[in-house]
Design an enzyme around this catalytic site. Structure first.
Site, PDB file in Angstrom:
ATOM      1  N   SER A   1      42.766  60.232  34.535  1.00  0.00           N
ATOM      2  CA  SER A   1      43.158  58.823  34.489  1.00  0.00           C
ATOM      3  C   SER A   1      42.814  58.077  35.768  1.00  0.00           C
ATOM      4  CB  SER A   1      44.663  58.700  34.230  1.00  0.00           C
ATOM      5  OG  SER A   1      45.000  59.208  32.970  1.00  0.00           O
TER       6      SER A   1
ATOM      7  N   HIS B   1      51.914  56.087  39.302  1.00  0.00           N
ATOM      8  CA  HIS B   1      51.071  57.011  38.551  1.00  0.00           C
ATOM      9  C   HIS B   1      49.638  56.500  38.546  1.00  0.00           C
ATOM     10  CE1 HIS B   1      50.703  60.015  35.080  1.00  0.00           C
ATOM     11  NE2 HIS B   1      51.286  60.669  36.070  1.00  0.00           N
TER      12      HIS B   1
ATOM     13  N   ASP C   1      49.807  59.743  26.691  1.00  0.00           N
ATOM     14  CA  ASP C   1      49.147  60.857  27.374  1.00  0.00           C
ATOM     15  C   ASP C   1      50.097  62.022  27.606  1.00  0.00           C
ATOM     16  OD1 ASP C   1      46.879  61.844  29.312  1.00  0.00           O
ATOM     17  OD2 ASP C   1      48.688  61.844  30.547  1.00  0.00           O
TER      18      ASP C   1
ATOM     19  N   ASP D   1      42.052  54.958  28.783  1.00  0.00           N
ATOM     20  CA  ASP D   1      41.306  55.452  29.929  1.00  0.00           C
ATOM     21  C   ASP D   1      40.480  56.676  29.557  1.00  0.00           C
ATOM     22  OD1 ASP D   1      43.657  56.831  29.510  1.00  0.00           O
ATOM     23  OD2 ASP D   1      44.358  56.725  31.571  1.00  0.00           O
ATOM     24  N   HIS D   2      41.016  57.499  28.665  1.00  0.00           N
ATOM     25  CA  HIS D   2      40.328  58.713  28.218  1.00  0.00           C
ATOM     26  C   HIS D   2      40.975  59.166  26.920  1.00  0.00           C
ATOM     27  CE1 HIS D   2      43.883  60.988  29.347  1.00  0.00           C
ATOM     28  NE2 HIS D   2      43.875  60.332  30.497  1.00  0.00           N
TER      29      HIS D   2
END
Length: 510
Positions: A133, A193, A342, A383-384
């Site tokens: 991330s 984070h 996530d 993000d992924h």
């Protein structure tokens, strides 16, 4: 009324006659439909055998033909990032959302899926085929790719990025503040984070959320922890709003926090003229004329399935942020992250991942209702992805969290027993390639067991935590210049689309 207005009015009328109530038609203020648009397309209405599918196809065709280009300049930009929201997560969340409202689920649309401007986003990092991330969110926020684990620094920069004269890529939030816009961050994760940190911090390691974990060489090099960088952020007139979790990184150990330097960063925020809240009630009652720091949990905010009545939802926090920021005539930039999609995936817990993805969709819908889409660009992306799969030939309408039940051999709607794998035992529709929960040597799963929110789906490769994937993710856009989000794109190109939509000088991004 101009010919252009008449054509747009006809387009809206024809779409309204055949489209579902979830369809969203972009406003005329987006700009001209293009030089080849000479007449609005009116969807054909079918009856008889197969009419359901033909009419659905005609509806979607009309939406695409009649959609105007999203020209114009953005006064505001909202970037929504669901951490780890793979394409499979979007599909499963769409079905989950539909089934929660009494539908079979597959025919459902999440609100942002009707916007019409989409792209597949390549997520690799500067040094990783499969990213994290920090690198991916840095690409979105700075316009350049960096290595895994790095927060908004150039690729392969380490301690040299901590020098006072370091060459660092400017973030969207910093550029917005320099131009007098209001800025804000909302996250269901810790504000320190990886994803939210990329908006305001520059640090060679995403793990340096609090000073207590800084290595001695980092301290000597002048590195500052991420929590400190948030409170000391001094671009423009500073952040107008930051709401999320992560309170422990801002408080000294004497106050139940994790800081080793004895500083109370929440008190420092107030001393600088800001308002601070550590619970929903105080947050909602905070003065609107002071910068707001909301730290609503010691670490991450609760999953949506675990959220109490006195705890704010992501949609509620998004509404609060938009209402506070859009009073600025110069415009605003807002980042909203659904961080816990996530986390649930890492634990191979699909129920919580999908519930948080559903809440994410509701936050997006709430924001799109509050702003003027002729002057607000909204981008929704991840993000992924994760190694999350939907498989096994379940019948249509099969509970997305349930065991695979095949369609009836006689094509009826009669119930069927669970399908079985080669070991003769049932299996679920959802699963993971890597993860902490493998198929046991014996025993059979039941529908009641796998529908429990605490059930963790099985994975093929045993690992302590499920891993990210290297697959492309999807970006969705609406508002000025949304049509630029199309095709297959590098992740860092999103930054350049945003700055172009704002009308900023493309040569002045550093």
């Amino acid at each position: 009324m101009t010919i252009r207005s008449l054509l747009l009015a006809a387009s809206v009328f024809s779409l309204g006659a055949c489209a579902s109530n979830t369809a969203q038609t972009p406003p005329a203020a987006y700009g001209p439909a293009g030089p080849d648009a000479v007449a609005a397309y009116e969807a054909v209405t079918y009856s008889g055998t197969g009419a359901q599918w033909r009419n659905l196809g005609q509806q979607e065709l009309a939406e695409r033909i009649n959609q105007p280009l999203a020209n114009g300049r953005a006064r505001n930009v909202i970037v929504f990032i669901a951490d780890g929201m793979s394409l499979g997560t979007v599909t499963a969340a769409r079905i989950y959302d539909g089934q929660s409202r009494g539908m079979s689920g597959e025919e459902n649309y999440l609100p942002f899926e009707r916007w019409g401007h989409t792209a597949t986003i390549k997520t690799y990092s500067e040094n990783g085929q499969v990213p994290d991330s920090a690198a991916t969110a840095s690409a979105i926020h700075t316009g350049v790719k960096t290595h895994n684990g790095a927060i908004s620094v150039y690729a392969r920069q380490t301690l040299e990025s901590c020098r006072s004269d370091a060459d660092l890529p400017a973030t969207l939030l910093e550029l917005a503040e320099a131009r007098g816009l209001s800025t804000g961050i909302v996250s269901s994760a810790r504000l320190t984070h990886a994803t939210p940190a990329t908006a305001f911090a520059h640090v060679p390691s995403r793990n340096w959320e609090v000073d207590a974990v800084l290595p001695a060489e980092a301290v000597e090099a002048g590195c500052r922890d991420i929590a400190r960088q948030l409170v000391e952020f001094d671009h423009g007139n500073g952040l107008e709003l930051a709401i999320g979790g992560g309170r422990a990184a801002f408080l000294p150990s004497s106050a139940g926090g994790q800081r080793a330097d004895g500083r109370d960063l929440t008190a420092e925020w107030v001393e600088r003229g800001g308002a601070y809240a550590d619970n929903r009630a105080d947050l909602l009652a905070s003065p609107a004329d002071r910068p707001l720091l909301g730290l609503l949990a010691s670490s991450h905010l609760p999953y949506e399935l675990d959220r109490g009545e006195d705890e704010a939802s992501l949609a509620e926090l998004t509404e609060l942020a938009v209402n506070r920021l859009q009073g600025d005539e110069d415009g605003f930039y807002l980042l909203v992250e659904a961080g816990r999609v996530d986390h649930a995936h890492h634990g191979s817990n699909a129920a919580r991942a999908l519930a948080d993805a559903q809440e994410f969709a509701q936050a997006i819908e709430r924001a799109s209702e509050l702003v003027d889409l002729s002057e607000t660009l909204i981008i929704v992306t991840a993000d992924h992805g994760h190694v999350f799969s939907i498989a096994g030939y379940p019948r249509r309408g099969n509970p997305i969290l349930g065991l695979v039940h095949p369609d009836a051999p006689d094509l009826s709607d009669d119930p069927t027993p669970p399908a079985t794998a080669q070991d003769g035992r049932p299996y679920t529709t959802l699963g993971y390639y890597t993860g902490p929960h493998q198929r046991p040597a014996e025993g059979s799963l039941t529908d009641a067991e796998v529908m429990d929110p605490d059930y963790r789906q099985e994975s093929a490769v045993p690992m302590g935590s499920e891993t990210h994937s290297g697959e492309d993710v999807i970006a969705y856009a609406t508002g000025p210049q949304a049509h630029l989000v199309r095709g297959v794109m590098e992740q860092n190109t999103l930054f350049h689309i945003i700055t172009y939509a704002y009308g900023w000088d493309q040569a002045d991004e550093d």
